[in-house]
Design an enzyme around this catalytic site. Structure first.
Site, PDB file in Angstrom:
ATOM      1  N   PRO A   2       0.827  -1.214   0.000  1.00  0.00           N
ATOM      2  CA  PRO A   2       0.000   0.000   0.000  1.00  0.00           C
ATOM      3  C   PRO A   2       0.861   1.264   0.000  1.00  0.00           C
ATOM      4  O   PRO A   2       1.710   1.454   0.858  1.00  0.00           O
ATOM      5  CB  PRO A   2      -0.795  -0.121   1.305  1.00  0.00           C
ATOM      6  CG  PRO A   2      -0.787  -1.568   1.623  1.00  0.00           C
ATOM      7  CD  PRO A   2       0.543  -2.077   1.156  1.00  0.00           C
ATOM      8  N   GLU A   3       0.646   2.082  -1.011  1.00  0.00           N
ATOM      9  CA  GLU A   3       1.336   3.354  -1.110  1.00  0.00           C
ATOM     10  C   GLU A   3       0.353   4.465  -0.740  1.00  0.00           C
ATOM     11  O   GLU A   3      -0.787   4.197  -0.359  1.00  0.00           O
ATOM     12  CB  GLU A   3       1.870   3.543  -2.536  1.00  0.00           C
ATOM     13  CG  GLU A   3       2.806   2.451  -3.014  1.00  0.00           C
ATOM     14  CD  GLU A   3       4.215   2.588  -2.455  1.00  0.00           C
ATOM     15  OE1 GLU A   3       4.457   3.523  -1.659  1.00  0.00           O
ATOM     16  OE2 GLU A   3       5.073   1.773  -2.816  1.00  0.00           O
ATOM     17  N   LYS A  59       2.177   7.513   4.014  1.00  0.00           N
ATOM     18  CA  LYS A  59       1.545   6.195   4.049  1.00  0.00           C
ATOM     19  C   LYS A  59       0.926   5.887   5.416  1.00  0.00           C
ATOM     20  O   LYS A  59       0.420   4.781   5.634  1.00  0.00           O
ATOM     21  CB  LYS A  59       2.581   5.117   3.716  1.00  0.00           C
ATOM     22  CG  LYS A  59       3.297   5.327   2.398  1.00  0.00           C
ATOM     23  CD  LYS A  59       4.398   4.297   2.220  1.00  0.00           C
ATOM     24  CE  LYS A  59       5.280   4.615   1.036  1.00  0.00           C
ATOM     25  NZ  LYS A  59       6.368   3.629   0.859  1.00  0.00           N
ATOM     26  N   ARG A 112       0.649 -10.610   5.842  1.00  0.00           N
ATOM     27  CA  ARG A 112       2.045 -10.897   6.184  1.00  0.00           C
ATOM     28  C   ARG A 112       2.484 -10.334   7.530  1.00  0.00           C
ATOM     29  O   ARG A 112       3.632 -10.495   7.941  1.00  0.00           O
ATOM     30  CB  ARG A 112       2.965 -10.386   5.067  1.00  0.00           C
ATOM     31  CG  ARG A 112       2.703 -11.072   3.726  1.00  0.00           C
ATOM     32  CD  ARG A 112       3.735 -10.710   2.694  1.00  0.00           C
ATOM     33  NE  ARG A 112       5.072 -11.192   3.058  1.00  0.00           N
ATOM     34  CZ  ARG A 112       6.158 -10.986   2.327  1.00  0.00           C
ATOM     35  NH1 ARG A 112       6.071 -10.299   1.195  1.00  0.00           N
ATOM     36  NH2 ARG A 112       7.326 -11.452   2.721  1.00  0.00           N
ATOM     37  N   ARG A 261      17.344   0.122  -5.276  1.00  0.00           N
ATOM     38  CA  ARG A 261      15.951  -0.084  -5.664  1.00  0.00           C
ATOM     39  C   ARG A 261      15.818  -0.193  -7.179  1.00  0.00           C
ATOM     40  O   ARG A 261      16.427   0.582  -7.921  1.00  0.00           O
ATOM     41  CB  ARG A 261      15.081   1.077  -5.162  1.00  0.00           C
ATOM     42  CG  ARG A 261      15.176   1.336  -3.665  1.00  0.00           C
ATOM     43  CD  ARG A 261      14.686   0.159  -2.837  1.00  0.00           C
ATOM     44  NE  ARG A 261      13.289  -0.125  -3.098  1.00  0.00           N
ATOM     45  CZ  ARG A 261      12.279   0.470  -2.463  1.00  0.00           C
ATOM     46  NH1 ARG A 261      12.521   1.412  -1.547  1.00  0.00           N
ATOM     47  NH2 ARG A 261      11.033   0.152  -2.724  1.00  0.00           N
TER      48      ARG A 261
END
Length: 271
Positions: A2-3, A59, A112, A261
């Site tokens: 989720p951003e 976030k 998770r 990244r």
């Protein structure tokens, strides 16, 4: 993961479903792992209380209450929310459930278990404690310049620093730089004032577009880089023959690692 667009969508959903409903019970499945305080203290602060408004910073999502403490939600890699009534509708990975007196329930979902719940005095106190910058959705060129300062690191790396513009994740940073026509490895301190203005505008535009689409990425405009990224499951708007080409110039999209990244960009459009 989720951003900011997903979390903003969650915030608006909560506004429409969970406000001004007295809380009768709070359950947390794994409090030692996901709750940032003692479960009894968490229940004591919330049972009989009610959510009155919501805020978001990057976030991070905040649920303000009638009696003072603010619930803080961080969604980790797999966080989501649900609002339902029947027990049979309880989501499989509901890790925390807030029961309302009217029989409805609000669930914090997290398969998770990387998400976290806690209490804070206020959003401003939380922001200062975590040293977070101004929210990326409303970032200005002046605030961006202040956050970047004279840093010589790659602009892609710094955009991911939540102390500068909280809410920008990895793919968002790539999209912003693509729309601003800035190379991800460009040293931040080399950006001129007009480029900072362009970058701030791109951040806001990309995030506003994502929020308006309710974070359904296949609904993004055709000229967005997201349709040319490699995904485990490619966006529905992409085709196997086109999803690695720049939507502007048709050059191949390049992939390299910046600051550790995975980074996608067009070397023709982003000099």
């Amino acid at each position: 993961m989720p951003e900011l667009p997903e979390v903003e969508t969650y915030r608006r959903f909560i506004d429409q479903t969970c406000l001004h409903l007295p809380i009768s019970e709070v359950e947390v499945q794994d409090p030692k792992r996901q709750l940032q305080l003692d479960l009894d203290d968490f229940r004591k602060a919330l049972v009989g209380n009610q959510f009155t408004s919501t805020q978001r910073l990057g976030k991070q999502l905040f649920l303000e209450t009638q009696n003072g403490p603010v619930v803080h939600l961080h969604f980790g890699m797999t966080g989501d929310v649900a609002f339902y009534k029947d027990e049979s509708e309880t989501p499989r990975f509901a890790r925390a459930v807030f029961h309302f007196q009217n029989g409805f329930k609000f669930a914090f979902i997290d398969s998770r278990k990387f998400g976290r719940l806690g209490l804070t005095q206020s959003v401003d106190v939380f922001r200062k404690q975590k040293k977070l910058g101004p929210d990326a959705l409303t970032i200005t060129a002046a605030a961006l310049a202040s956050g970047l300062g004279k840093k010589s690191a790659a602009i892609k790396t710094l955009l991911l620093d939540q102390r500068i513009a909280p809410g920008i994740g990895n793919w968002l940073a790539d999209e912003v730089l693509f729309q601003a026509k800035l190379h991800p490895e460009r040293p931040a301190n080399s950006l001129l004032a007009p480029e900072l203005e362009t970058l701030a505008n791109a951040i806001r535009d990309v995030l506003e577009t994502a929020v308006a689409a309710e974070a359904i990425y296949r609904d993004f405009p055709a000229h967005y880089l997201i349709h040319a990224r490699e995904w485990d499951t490619a966006p529905a708007a992409a085709t196997p023959d086109a999803h690695l080409h720049c939507p502007h110039c048709q050059h191949l999209i390049e992939k390299k690692y910046v600051g550790g990244r995975a980074t996608y960009f067009c070397s023709h459009c982003q000099k």
